[in-house]
Design a protein around this motif. Structure first.
Motif, PDB file in Angstrom:
ATOM      1  N   MET A 159       0.824  -1.205   0.000  1.00  0.00           N
ATOM      2  CA  MET A 159       0.000   0.000   0.000  1.00  0.00           C
ATOM      3  C   MET A 159       0.856   1.253   0.000  1.00  0.00           C
ATOM      4  N   ASN A 160       1.851   1.300  -0.903  1.00  0.00           N
ATOM      5  CA  ASN A 160       2.746   2.437  -0.921  1.00  0.00           C
ATOM      6  C   ASN A 160       2.518   3.332  -2.126  1.00  0.00           C
ATOM      7  N   GLU A 161       1.329   3.304  -2.701  1.00  0.00           N
ATOM      8  CA  GLU A 161       1.064   4.165  -3.839  1.00  0.00           C
ATOM      9  C   GLU A 161       0.811   5.594  -3.374  1.00  0.00           C
ATOM     10  N   ILE A 162       1.357   6.536  -4.124  1.00  0.00           N
ATOM     11  CA  ILE A 162       1.316   7.937  -3.750  1.00  0.00           C
ATOM     12  C   ILE A 162       0.949   8.753  -4.980  1.00  0.00           C
ATOM     13  N   ILE A 163       0.208   9.810  -4.803  1.00  0.00           N
ATOM     14  CA  ILE A 163      -0.079  10.751  -5.878  1.00  0.00           C
ATOM     15  C   ILE A 163       0.884  11.926  -5.752  1.00  0.00           C
ATOM     16  N   PHE A 164       1.490  12.292  -6.891  1.00  0.00           N
ATOM     17  CA  PHE A 164       2.521  13.336  -6.885  1.00  0.00           C
ATOM     18  C   PHE A 164       2.269  14.301  -8.025  1.00  0.00           C
ATOM     19  N   PHE A 165       2.603  15.583  -7.810  1.00  0.00           N
ATOM     20  CA  PHE A 165       2.641  16.557  -8.895  1.00  0.00           C
ATOM     21  C   PHE A 165       3.557  17.700  -8.492  1.00  0.00           C
ATOM     22  N   GLY A 166       4.181  18.320  -9.507  1.00  0.00           N
ATOM     23  CA  GLY A 166       5.134  19.397  -9.256  1.00  0.00           C
ATOM     24  C   GLY A 166       6.485  19.103  -9.867  1.00  0.00           C
ATOM     25  N   TRP A 167       7.525  19.688  -9.288  1.00  0.00           N
ATOM     26  CA  TRP A 167       8.890  19.529  -9.786  1.00  0.00           C
ATOM     27  C   TRP A 167       9.396  18.130  -9.456  1.00  0.00           C
ATOM     28  N   ASN A 168       9.709  17.363 -10.482  1.00  0.00           N
ATOM     29  CA  ASN A 168      10.129  15.972 -10.309  1.00  0.00           C
ATOM     30  C   ASN A 168      11.630  15.919 -10.048  1.00  0.00           C
ATOM     31  N   GLN A 169      11.993  15.982  -8.776  1.00  0.00           N
ATOM     32  CA  GLN A 169      13.405  15.903  -8.382  1.00  0.00           C
ATOM     33  C   GLN A 169      13.793  14.482  -7.993  1.00  0.00           C
ATOM     34  N   TYR A 170      12.932  13.521  -8.300  1.00  0.00           N
ATOM     35  CA  TYR A 170      13.142  12.160  -7.816  1.00  0.00           C
ATOM     36  C   TYR A 170      13.071  11.144  -8.957  1.00  0.00           C
ATOM     37  N   PRO A 171      13.966  11.237  -9.946  1.00  0.00           N
ATOM     38  CA  PRO A 171      13.892  10.297 -11.068  1.00  0.00           C
ATOM     39  C   PRO A 171      14.076   8.846 -10.661  1.00  0.00           C
ATOM     40  N   ILE A 172      14.694   8.612  -9.507  1.00  0.00           N
ATOM     41  CA  ILE A 172      14.847   7.233  -9.046  1.00  0.00           C
ATOM     42  C   ILE A 172      13.521   6.688  -8.522  1.00  0.00           C
ATOM     43  N   LEU A 173      12.613   7.578  -8.135  1.00  0.00           N
ATOM     44  CA  LEU A 173      11.293   7.182  -7.649  1.00  0.00           C
ATOM     45  C   LEU A 173      10.252   7.246  -8.761  1.00  0.00           C
ATOM     46  N   ILE A 174      10.201   8.386  -9.425  1.00  0.00           N
ATOM     47  CA  ILE A 174       9.179   8.635 -10.431  1.00  0.00           C
ATOM     48  C   ILE A 174       9.862   8.558 -11.791  1.00  0.00           C
ATOM     49  N   LYS A 175       9.884   7.378 -12.365  1.00  0.00           N
ATOM     50  CA  LYS A 175      10.709   7.089 -13.533  1.00  0.00           C
ATOM     51  C   LYS A 175      10.000   7.460 -14.828  1.00  0.00           C
ATOM     52  N   ASN A 176      10.837   7.830 -15.828  1.00  0.00           N
ATOM     53  CA  ASN A 176      10.361   8.109 -17.185  1.00  0.00           C
ATOM     54  C   ASN A 176       9.319   9.219 -17.215  1.00  0.00           C
ATOM     55  N   LYS A 177       9.498  10.213 -16.338  1.00  0.00           N
ATOM     56  CA  LYS A 177       8.584  11.346 -16.292  1.00  0.00           C
ATOM     57  C   LYS A 177       9.382  12.641 -16.460  1.00  0.00           C
ATOM     58  N   PRO A 178       8.749  13.704 -16.952  1.00  0.00           N
ATOM     59  CA  PRO A 178       9.463  14.973 -17.151  1.00  0.00           C
ATOM     60  C   PRO A 178       9.826  15.638 -15.832  1.00  0.00           C
ATOM     61  N   ASP A 179      10.635  16.702 -15.932  1.00  0.00           N
ATOM     62  CA  ASP A 179      11.035  17.437 -14.729  1.00  0.00           C
ATOM     63  C   ASP A 179       9.846  18.101 -14.053  1.00  0.00           C
ATOM     64  N   GLU A 180       8.900  18.564 -14.856  1.00  0.00           N
ATOM     65  CA  GLU A 180       7.709  19.200 -14.314  1.00  0.00           C
ATOM     66  C   GLU A 180       6.493  18.318 -14.594  1.00  0.00           C
ATOM     67  N   ILE A 181       5.859  17.840 -13.529  1.00  0.00           N
ATOM     68  CA  ILE A 181       4.676  16.989 -13.645  1.00  0.00           C
ATOM     69  C   ILE A 181       3.471  17.840 -13.268  1.00  0.00           C
ATOM     70  N   THR A 182       2.764  18.338 -14.281  1.00  0.00           N
ATOM     71  CA  THR A 182       1.672  19.267 -14.021  1.00  0.00           C
ATOM     72  C   THR A 182       0.341  18.558 -13.834  1.00  0.00           C
ATOM     73  N   LYS A 183       0.260  17.296 -14.213  1.00  0.00           N
ATOM     74  CA  LYS A 183      -0.955  16.505 -14.007  1.00  0.00           C
ATOM     75  C   LYS A 183      -0.673  15.448 -12.957  1.00  0.00           C
ATOM     76  N   PRO A 184      -1.485  15.359 -11.904  1.00  0.00           N
ATOM     77  CA  PRO A 184      -1.210  14.396 -10.828  1.00  0.00           C
ATOM     78  C   PRO A 184      -1.050  12.977 -11.367  1.00  0.00           C
ATOM     79  N   ILE A 185      -0.005  12.310 -10.909  1.00  0.00           N
ATOM     80  CA  ILE A 185       0.234  10.926 -11.300  1.00  0.00           C
ATOM     81  C   ILE A 185       0.346  10.074 -10.035  1.00  0.00           C
ATOM     82  N   GLN A 186       0.131   8.785 -10.198  1.00  0.00           N
ATOM     83  CA  GLN A 186       0.216   7.857  -9.083  1.00  0.00           C
ATOM     84  C   GLN A 186       1.445   6.980  -9.281  1.00  0.00           C
ATOM     85  N   PHE A 187       2.231   6.811  -8.227  1.00  0.00           N
ATOM     86  CA  PHE A 187       3.383   5.924  -8.329  1.00  0.00           C
ATOM     87  C   PHE A 187       3.488   5.091  -7.065  1.00  0.00           C
TER      88      PHE A 187
END
Length: 366
Positions: A1-29
């Protein structure tokens, strides 16, 4: 149960993979780490996230088993996240990073820490005897003492007695102390009027803890502070526990939810705030804010330069706007969801009770 919704400046490429630097639409990881599958019989609760704390320099994922994984925003930490295990003997393992702050309190009968609150460059401690202590930088008198004579302190200093809550923010150089009579006091950085003392009190620094008058009626649930503004959550028992939000400070980056400066706490109003809905949780970042309601709506306003409001664009939002989120995965009480805003990023995560007992007098000094 470790799914999280994230949006904003993606400073965590090791966590949120294959995503742009700026995530303007909420994504779940899903939070993953290399040791996750070491023991297939491991209790699932040990992997459950208890809290996400995100500030200007780091994001810490705290788990129910007491393990905290920190992702720093500096040097090579993107590739090499620092893993921290909170244990009783942590000082022996890494004395340079951890210190038992409660042991620094001179009164040996006042060393049980009930709560720890972080400001921008200061830390505040609330003991079981309802005494509030401050430690760290005092550049803006945020410890309640004249900064010309006390620039900073490495030992906790007593700020006030009979305190029920300490209220501040990751980006705040001001602090609020609430006593058991629901009287509110504030001190620190006030150049934008973010302490709420009124238009006649706009000094850069409020040196001594000063009582704040004209507080809206009701029970103060929380106050969180950004750099330019402060937001207060109040519950009114006469209205069946209805909660309302109030803001004060400078609207420069639209963090007030209104289009003018407000030097006393005044209500934030919006057609999105339905009468049969209520506020469950809210979080204040540096210049943006997010609110979670009992109907599962997420509402935001403020600076959106990096997409930290999740509106699919980078436009400032001066008034509250509803955020469209991915469908929530968990069929649980909405009160188990929480929001955490950093300077330019936002998290929505699930954290059910009960929380585990941690050594609360162990804290990392950044």
């Amino acid at each position: 149960m470790n799914e999280i919704i994230f949006f904003g400046w993606n400073q965590y490429p090791i966590l949120i993979k294959n995503k742009p630097d700026e995530i303007t639409k909420p994504i779940q990881f899903k939070f993953e780490n290399e040791n996750e599958n070491e023991n297939e019989n491991e209790n699932k609760n040990e992997k459950q996230i208890k809290q996400i704390v995100t500030g200007g320099f780091a994001t810490i994922f705290l788990f129910e088993n007491g393990k905290a994984i920190e992702y720093l925003n500096e040097n090579d930490s993107y590739q090499n996240p620092e893993k921290i295990q909170i244990e009783e003997n942590i000082q022996k393992k890494n004395p340079k990073e951890f210190i038992n702050i409660s042991s620094l309190i001179e009164d040996t009968n006042d060393r049980i820490i009930q709560d720890i609150v972080s400001g921008y460059q200061s830390i505040y401690l609330l003991t079981s005897n309802q005494n509030a202590y401050g430690i760290g930088l005092n550049q803006y008198d945020q410890l309640g003492f004249d900064s010309e004579t006390l620039e900073k302190t490495k030992k906790p200093i007593l700020m006030m007695k009979n305190v029920s809550k300490i209220l501040s923010g990751n980006y705040s150089s001001c602090v609020f102390l609430l006593n058991s009579n629901q009287e509110l006091f504030g001190c620190g950085y006030n150049v934008y009027g973010q302490i709420g003392l009124g238009e006649s009190r706009k000094e850069i620094k409020i040196q001594k803890l000063t009582q704040i008058q004209n507080i809206p009626k009701g029970k103060i649930i929380d106050i969180q502070c950004g750099y330019f503004h402060s937001i207060m959550l109040i519950e009114n028992e006469n209205e069946n526990g209805k909660r309302k939000l109030y803001s004060c400070g400078n609207y420069l980056y639209n963090g007030l939810g209104k289009n003018k400066n407000t030097y006393e706490f005044t209500e934030i109003k919006s057609s999105l705030f339905e009468e049969n809905d209520n506020f469950i949780d809210f979080s204040v970042g540096d210049e943006h804010n997010l609110i979670l309601t009992s109907k599962g709506k997420v509402i935001g306003f403020g600076n959106n330069l990096y997409g930290q409001l999740g509106t699919e664009d980078t436009n400032y939002q001066s008034i509250p706007i509803q955020i469209e989120l991915p469908k929530l995965r968990f069929n649980e009480e909405i009160s188990n969801y929480h929001i955490s805003c950093g300077d330019n990023r936002s998290f929505l995560y699930y954290s059910p009770p009960p929380f585990s007992n941690l050594e609360e007098d162990l804290i990392k000094l950044i």
